[in-house]
Design a protein around this motif. Sequence first.
Motif, short mmCIF file in Angstrom:
data_model
loop_
_atom_site.label_atom_id
_atom_site.label_comp_id
_atom_site.label_asym_id
_atom_site.label_seq_id
_atom_site.Cartn_x
_atom_site.Cartn_y
_atom_site.Cartn_z
N CYS A 100 0.82 -1.21 0.00
CA CYS A 100 0.00 0.00 0.00
C CYS A 100 0.86 1.26 0.00
O CYS A 100 0.47 2.27 -0.58
N LEU A 101 2.01 1.21 0.62
CA LEU A 101 2.91 2.36 0.59
C LEU A 101 3.37 2.63 -0.84
O LEU A 101 3.49 3.78 -1.27
N SER A 102 3.59 1.57 -1.60
CA SER A 102 4.05 1.71 -2.99
C SER A 102 2.92 1.96 -3.98
O SER A 102 3.10 2.68 -4.96
N PHE A 103 1.77 1.32 -3.77
CA PHE A 103 0.70 1.33 -4.77
C PHE A 103 -0.65 1.75 -4.22
O PHE A 103 -1.69 1.29 -4.67
N GLY A 104 -0.64 2.60 -3.23
CA GLY A 104 -1.89 3.05 -2.63
C GLY A 104 -1.64 4.13 -1.61
O GLY A 104 -0.77 4.98 -1.79
N GLU A 105 -2.40 4.09 -0.54
CA GLU A 105 -2.31 5.08 0.53
C GLU A 105 -2.50 4.38 1.87
O GLU A 105 -3.26 3.41 1.97
N ILE A 106 -1.85 4.92 2.88
CA ILE A 106 -2.04 4.45 4.25
C ILE A 106 -2.30 5.68 5.10
O ILE A 106 -1.52 6.65 5.05
N TRP A 107 -3.37 5.64 5.86
CA TRP A 107 -3.74 6.76 6.72
C TRP A 107 -3.74 6.31 8.17
O TRP A 107 -4.18 5.22 8.49
N ILE A 108 -3.23 7.18 9.02
CA ILE A 108 -3.14 6.91 10.47
C ILE A 108 -3.99 7.95 11.19
O ILE A 108 -3.94 9.14 10.88
N SER A 109 -4.76 7.48 12.15
CA SER A 109 -5.65 8.36 12.91
C SER A 109 -4.85 9.28 13.82
O SER A 109 -3.70 9.00 14.18
N ASP A 110 -5.50 10.35 14.22
CA ASP A 110 -4.94 11.20 15.27
C ASP A 110 -4.78 10.32 16.51
O ASP A 110 -5.63 9.49 16.79
N GLY A 111 -3.70 10.45 17.19
CA GLY A 111 -3.45 9.63 18.36
C GLY A 111 -2.78 8.30 18.02
O GLY A 111 -2.48 7.51 18.91
N ASN A 112 -2.57 8.04 16.73
CA ASN A 112 -1.86 6.82 16.29
C ASN A 112 -2.49 5.53 16.80
O ASN A 112 -1.79 4.58 17.15
N GLY B 161 -5.35 4.02 15.06
CA GLY B 161 -6.06 3.34 13.98
C GLY B 161 -5.40 3.64 12.65
O GLY B 161 -4.62 4.59 12.53
N CYS B 162 -5.71 2.80 11.67
CA CYS B 162 -5.13 3.00 10.34
C CYS B 162 -6.04 2.40 9.27
O CYS B 162 -6.86 1.53 9.56
N ALA B 163 -5.88 2.91 8.06
CA ALA B 163 -6.60 2.40 6.90
C ALA B 163 -5.59 2.21 5.78
O ALA B 163 -4.82 3.12 5.47
N LEU B 164 -5.60 1.02 5.18
CA LEU B 164 -4.70 0.70 4.07
C LEU B 164 -5.53 0.58 2.80
O LEU B 164 -6.40 -0.28 2.70
N MET B 165 -5.25 1.46 1.86
CA MET B 165 -5.97 1.52 0.59
C MET B 165 -5.00 1.14 -0.52
O MET B 165 -3.93 1.73 -0.63
N LEU B 166 -5.42 0.19 -1.33
CA LEU B 166 -4.61 -0.23 -2.47
C LEU B 166 -5.32 0.25 -3.73
O LEU B 166 -6.55 0.17 -3.82
N HIS C 235 -14.75 -10.19 -8.69
CA HIS C 235 -15.93 -9.38 -8.42
C HIS C 235 -15.63 -7.88 -8.45
O HIS C 235 -16.50 -7.06 -8.15
N HIS C 236 -14.40 -7.52 -8.79
CA HIS C 236 -14.04 -6.11 -8.91
C HIS C 236 -14.11 -5.70 -10.38
O HIS C 236 -13.79 -6.49 -11.26
N PRO C 237 -14.49 -4.46 -10.64
CA PRO C 237 -14.52 -4.00 -12.03
C PRO C 237 -13.10 -3.84 -12.57
O PRO C 237 -12.13 -3.80 -11.82
N LYS C 238 -13.00 -3.72 -13.88
CA LYS C 238 -11.69 -3.60 -14.53
C LYS C 238 -11.08 -2.21 -14.39
O LYS C 238 -9.89 -2.03 -14.53
N GLY C 239 -11.89 -1.19 -14.14
CA GLY C 239 -11.40 0.19 -14.06
C GLY C 239 -10.73 0.50 -12.74
O GLY C 239 -10.43 -0.38 -11.92
N ASP C 240 -10.49 1.79 -12.53
CA ASP C 240 -9.87 2.26 -11.29
C ASP C 240 -10.80 2.03 -10.11
O ASP C 240 -11.99 2.37 -10.17
N ILE C 241 -10.24 1.49 -9.05
CA ILE C 241 -10.98 1.34 -7.80
C ILE C 241 -10.04 1.65 -6.64
O ILE C 241 -8.82 1.67 -6.80
N THR C 242 -10.63 1.91 -5.51
CA THR C 242 -9.90 1.90 -4.25
C THR C 242 -10.27 0.60 -3.56
O THR C 242 -11.45 0.31 -3.36
#
Length: 190
Positions: A51-63, A65-70, A111-118
Amino acid sequence: MRRAEKADRALVVDILVKSFHDNKSVNHVVKQDRHKAKRMKGLMEYSFDLCLSFGEIWISDGNTGCALMLHPRERKQTLRSVLLDIKVAIFAIGLLRVASIAKREQAIKNHHPKGDITYLWFIGVDPKYQHQGIGSTLLLNVIGRSKMAQRPVYLETSVLKNVAWYKSFGFEAFETLEFSYTLFLFRRTG
């Protein structure tokens, strides 16, 4: 909320290992033996690195929680990504289980479409801080960023209580897959 950097790897991995320790889907992927904790850590390190290379990683205030988006269409096959795939196969999944786990992953991707997705791969909150709105804030960030990029969001969960939670944010449960557990596939297109 802040975007993760390479230096945040240990923090994010720790949050995910704690959050997904008893998760049916994650435990299906990770070989269940006396090295389970190390294997789960390896899976989360792999997820962070991709996700660091091919997406985004978000960390909550206070460290806490996190969300990993590819972003699957951005994923490139590089020497590094191939080495990461080999490492996760050996140290997290177990070589004898790679084919069955690859089949599971392909069933999901079909089950994912061929186009851009998160692809929301993981969203986790340290169990000590759950039920305080941290996960909701992270999920709203994922939705907002995906809307701005004009990408639908896809995810799956094996946790029954999360089904209603995702629906409350406008996600549609559009398919279920049966393994040794039920996996609910969700999408949010608007």
